[in-house]
Design a protein around this motif. Sequence first.
Motif, PDB file in Angstrom:
ATOM      1  N   GLN A  65      31.716 -12.164  46.359  1.00 45.20           N
ATOM      2  CA  GLN A  65      30.449 -11.581  46.783  1.00 45.20           C
ATOM      3  C   GLN A  65      29.352 -12.236  45.959  1.00 45.20           C
ATOM      4  OE1 GLN A  65      31.233  -7.337  46.197  1.00 45.20           O
ATOM      5  NE2 GLN A  65      31.193  -7.107  48.416  1.00 45.20           N
ATOM      6  N   VAL A  66      28.358 -12.757  46.648  1.00 49.53           N
ATOM      7  CA  VAL A  66      27.225 -13.398  45.977  1.00 49.53           C
ATOM      8  C   VAL A  66      25.943 -12.875  46.596  1.00 49.53           C
ATOM      9  CG1 VAL A  66      28.488 -15.497  45.377  1.00 49.53           C
ATOM     10  CG2 VAL A  66      27.259 -15.396  47.528  1.00 49.53           C
ATOM     11  N   HIS A  67      24.856 -12.986  45.854  1.00 50.89           N
ATOM     12  CA  HIS A  67      23.560 -12.602  46.395  1.00 50.89           C
ATOM     13  C   HIS A  67      23.094 -13.693  47.351  1.00 50.89           C
ATOM     14  CE1 HIS A  67      19.267 -11.549  46.447  1.00 50.89           C
ATOM     15  NE2 HIS A  67      19.744 -10.311  46.286  1.00 50.89           N
ATOM     16  N   HIS A  68      22.403 -13.290  48.398  1.00 48.55           N
ATOM     17  CA  HIS A  68      21.973 -14.277  49.399  1.00 48.55           C
ATOM     18  C   HIS A  68      21.109 -15.373  48.792  1.00 48.55           C
ATOM     19  CE1 HIS A  68      17.700 -13.193  50.040  1.00 48.55           C
ATOM     20  NE2 HIS A  68      18.088 -11.966  49.722  1.00 48.55           N
ATOM     21  N   SER A  69      20.443 -15.088  47.679  1.00 51.09           N
ATOM     22  CA  SER A  69      19.608 -16.122  47.054  1.00 51.09           C
ATOM     23  C   SER A  69      20.455 -17.187  46.354  1.00 51.09           C
ATOM     24  CB  SER A  69      18.628 -15.482  46.068  1.00 51.09           C
ATOM     25  OG  SER A  69      19.337 -14.864  45.013  1.00 51.09           O
ATOM     26  N   ASP A  70      21.755 -16.932  46.175  1.00 49.39           N
ATOM     27  CA  ASP A  70      22.638 -17.934  45.577  1.00 49.39           C
ATOM     28  C   ASP A  70      23.141 -18.954  46.589  1.00 49.39           C
ATOM     29  OD1 ASP A  70      22.466 -16.908  43.010  1.00 49.39           O
ATOM     30  OD2 ASP A  70      24.102 -15.488  43.353  1.00 49.39           O
ATOM     31  N   LEU A  71      22.950 -18.700  47.867  1.00 50.21           N
ATOM     32  CA  LEU A  71      23.385 -19.645  48.896  1.00 50.21           C
ATOM     33  C   LEU A  71      22.321 -20.720  49.060  1.00 50.21           C
ATOM     34  CD1 LEU A  71      24.748 -17.175  51.594  1.00 50.21           C
ATOM     35  CD2 LEU A  71      26.008 -18.342  49.789  1.00 50.21           C
ATOM     36  N   VAL A  72      22.726 -21.958  48.866  1.00 46.17           N
ATOM     37  CA  VAL A  72      21.795 -23.079  49.012  1.00 46.17           C
ATOM     38  C   VAL A  72      22.144 -23.775  50.320  1.00 46.17           C
ATOM     39  CG1 VAL A  72      20.919 -25.213  48.002  1.00 46.17           C
ATOM     40  CG2 VAL A  72      21.673 -23.334  46.516  1.00 46.17           C
ATOM     41  N   GLY A  73      21.368 -23.490  51.337  1.00 51.05           N
ATOM     42  CA  GLY A  73      21.631 -24.052  52.652  1.00 51.05           C
ATOM     43  C   GLY A  73      22.800 -23.346  53.310  1.00 51.05           C
ATOM     44  N   ILE A  74      22.762 -23.286  54.610  1.00 50.94           N
ATOM     45  CA  ILE A  74      23.854 -22.683  55.372  1.00 50.94           C
ATOM     46  C   ILE A  74      23.838 -23.300  56.762  1.00 50.94           C
ATOM     47  CG2 ILE A  74      22.516 -20.715  56.225  1.00 50.94           C
ATOM     48  CD1 ILE A  74      25.075 -19.001  55.743  1.00 50.94           C
ATOM     49  N   ALA A  75      25.034 -23.581  57.269  1.00 50.69           N
ATOM     50  CA  ALA A  75      25.139 -24.179  58.603  1.00 50.69           C
ATOM     51  C   ALA A  75      26.465 -23.758  59.216  1.00 50.69           C
ATOM     52  CB  ALA A  75      25.076 -25.706  58.507  1.00 50.69           C
ATOM     53  N   PRO A  76      26.539 -23.694  60.541  1.00 53.57           N
ATOM     54  CA  PRO A  76      27.820 -23.375  61.183  1.00 53.57           C
ATOM     55  C   PRO A  76      28.863 -24.426  60.825  1.00 53.57           C
ATOM     56  CG  PRO A  76      26.035 -23.374  62.787  1.00 53.57           C
ATOM     57  CD  PRO A  76      25.477 -23.896  61.509  1.00 53.57           C
ATOM     58  N   TYR A  77      30.108 -24.013  60.740  1.00 52.58           N
ATOM     59  CA  TYR A  77      31.212 -24.920  60.408  1.00 52.58           C
ATOM     60  C   TYR A  77      32.015 -25.163  61.668  1.00 52.58           C
ATOM     61  CZ  TYR A  77      35.589 -26.537  58.414  1.00 52.58           C
ATOM     62  OH  TYR A  77      36.701 -27.264  58.123  1.00 52.58           O
ATOM     63  N   TYR A  78      32.180 -26.446  62.044  1.00 49.33           N
ATOM     64  CA  TYR A  78      32.889 -26.801  63.269  1.00 49.33           C
ATOM     65  C   TYR A  78      34.163 -27.599  63.007  1.00 49.33           C
ATOM     66  CZ  TYR A  78      28.540 -25.414  65.503  1.00 49.33           C
ATOM     67  OH  TYR A  78      27.447 -24.707  65.918  1.00 49.33           O
ATOM     68  N   GLY A  79      34.560 -27.742  61.755  1.00 49.69           N
ATOM     69  CA  GLY A  79      35.743 -28.531  61.419  1.00 49.69           C
ATOM     70  C   GLY A  79      37.025 -27.759  61.671  1.00 49.69           C
ATOM     71  N   PRO A  80      38.138 -28.292  61.148  1.00 46.06           N
ATOM     72  CA  PRO A  80      39.415 -27.576  61.307  1.00 46.06           C
ATOM     73  C   PRO A  80      39.356 -26.242  60.574  1.00 46.06           C
ATOM     74  CG  PRO A  80      39.667 -29.452  59.831  1.00 46.06           C
ATOM     75  CD  PRO A  80      38.283 -29.516  60.393  1.00 46.06           C
ATOM     76  N   ILE A  81      39.769 -25.233  61.246  1.00 51.00           N
ATOM     77  CA  ILE A  81      39.645 -23.881  60.699  1.00 51.00           C
ATOM     78  C   ILE A  81      40.768 -23.603  59.705  1.00 51.00           C
ATOM     79  CG2 ILE A  81      39.679 -21.434  61.295  1.00 51.00           C
ATOM     80  CD1 ILE A  81      37.184 -22.802  62.279  1.00 51.00           C
ATOM     81  N   PRO A  82      40.445 -23.210  58.474  1.00 53.25           N
ATOM     82  CA  PRO A  82      41.483 -22.729  57.548  1.00 53.25           C
ATOM     83  C   PRO A  82      42.066 -21.426  58.104  1.00 53.25           C
ATOM     84  CG  PRO A  82      39.446 -23.209  56.382  1.00 53.25           C
ATOM     85  CD  PRO A  82      39.146 -23.270  57.849  1.00 53.25           C
ATOM     86  N   PRO A  83      43.158 -20.968  57.551  1.00 55.70           N
ATOM     87  CA  PRO A  83      43.725 -19.709  58.050  1.00 55.70           C
ATOM     88  C   PRO A  83      42.689 -18.600  58.009  1.00 55.70           C
ATOM     89  CG  PRO A  83      45.138 -20.674  56.367  1.00 55.70           C
ATOM     90  CD  PRO A  83      43.900 -21.492  56.426  1.00 55.70           C
TER      91      PRO A  83
END
Length: 127
Positions: A65-83
């Motif tokens: 769990q992190v505060h939203h201000s700790d996220l630097v950039g965010i984008a949808p992930y379209y690669g191979p899905i981990p479990p």
Amino acid sequence: MYGPQQPTVQFLPPVVVSQYVNQWVTTSIPNYGEVTAYITDYNRRTGMVSMFMYRAPRYQPQFIQVHHSDLVGIAPYYGPIPPRPGRPPRPRPPRPPYTPWYPGQQPGGFIPWIIGQTGLFGQQRYY
């Protein structure tokens, strides 16, 4: 005055983070670096983002769990899905306690053995 420029970090507005709940994303988190994550929840009141984080090279899920201000950039992930994160496997139920066998007993317990010994259902056969 016109020296080298430093990259600027812009905080993600809460509305942006809330759009990615229940989705795979790529983001960067201080002390973790670039990660692939599955965002499970966003608490608007506290600003905390709950996620399962997957980092190379093992890609073992780690709940953080992190505060939203700790996220630097965010984008949808379209690669191979981990479990996909889910419930941990359920433990097996314990085995029933050991029941001792009595002489001449067939699998079935004490009652079938005693009935066989007393001949309640007809004569006992001896071979």
